[in-house]
Enzyme design. Structure first.
Site, PDB file in Angstrom:
ATOM      1  N   THR A   7      13.473 -61.415 -25.627  1.00 47.36           N
ATOM      2  CA  THR A   7      13.689 -61.234 -27.059  1.00 47.36           C
ATOM      3  C   THR A   7      12.946 -59.994 -27.511  1.00 47.36           C
ATOM      4  OG1 THR A   7      13.773 -62.399 -29.153  1.00 47.36           O
ATOM      5  CG2 THR A   7      11.688 -62.500 -27.971  1.00 47.36           C
ATOM      6  N   GLY A 162      18.224 -53.416 -29.477  1.00 45.85           N
ATOM      7  CA  GLY A 162      19.421 -54.129 -29.025  1.00 45.85           C
ATOM      8  C   GLY A 162      20.374 -53.241 -28.250  1.00 45.85           C
ATOM      9  N   CYS A 165      17.945 -52.645 -24.683  1.00 43.42           N
ATOM     10  CA  CYS A 165      17.388 -53.738 -23.878  1.00 43.42           C
ATOM     11  C   CYS A 165      18.446 -54.814 -23.648  1.00 43.42           C
ATOM     12  CB  CYS A 165      16.177 -54.335 -24.598  1.00 43.42           C
ATOM     13  SG  CYS A 165      15.483 -55.778 -23.752  1.00 43.42           S
ATOM     14  N   THR A 168      18.015 -58.222 -25.488  1.00 46.62           N
ATOM     15  CA  THR A 168      17.960 -58.190 -26.950  1.00 46.62           C
ATOM     16  C   THR A 168      19.369 -57.994 -27.481  1.00 46.62           C
ATOM     17  OG1 THR A 168      15.751 -57.205 -26.851  1.00 46.62           O
ATOM     18  CG2 THR A 168      16.946 -56.970 -28.923  1.00 46.62           C
TER      19      THR A 168
END
Length: 178
Positions: A7, A162, A165, A168
């Site tokens: 996350t 986002g 990664c 994410t």
């Protein structure tokens, strides 16, 4: 057995405003198990924001303990964080938990780690989790070069994380205190 993890959580404090946000992705190994998890919450009568990264079950366990510490210390964020970190470091069972927390209230932002560290971030910017470095770098650039609000900076930083990664996603939850 593999743990649920992955996350990005990021917080930005600017002036008398703070924002804390996270994405919604939960992975088990290399499989996305859930895309809309809520890893950022308001606790203690909506006066404290908390975001967590790491093993999901571990993070929930720590969140419960942190909330109890806040109640015990009447909302004193720093005291609650230090007491949680002390327990985390000295309790044999807690030491095995693999998670990190970012907490924020109207005046203070702290990162709490499993090593017993309670960190006051430099420049009011901090991030944790698999995409934390991307989000923190983006947030720092935006703070230094724009007049965007903390909420907008957190949103853009999570978007960049986002994009970069694989752990994410773009399902963002952002909370603010003004």
């Amino acid at each position: 057995m593999e743990q649920f993890h992955g996350t990005t959580i990021v917080s930005v404090r600017r002036g008398d405003k703070v924002a804390l946000g996270g994405d919604g992705q939960v992975t088990l190994g290399n499989i996305v198990m859930k895309g809309g998890a809520r890893k950022v919450r308001r606790i203690y009568n909506n006066q404290v924001l908390v975001g967590f990264a790491g093993g999901t079950a571990d993070a929930f366990s720590l969140l419960d303990r942190f909330e109890a510490k806040l109640e015990k210390h009447q909302g004193n964020l720093t005291r609650a964080a230090v007491e949680l970190a002390k327990d985390w470091r000295t309790d044999r069972m807690l030491r095995r938990l693999e998670a990190m927390l970012i907490t924020a209230d109207a005046t203070t932002t702290l990162v709490i780690t499993g090593n017993g560290d309670v960190l006051d971030p430099e420049g009011g910017i901090c991030a944790i989790g698999s995409g934390g470095a991307y989000a923190q770098a983006a947030a720092r650039a935006l703070v230094e070069n724009t007049d965007l609000s903390p909420r907008d900076i957190v949103e853009k930083s999570l978007g960049i994380a986002g994009d970069m990664c694989i752990y994410t996603n773009h399902n963002r939850i952002i909370e603010t205190i003004e």
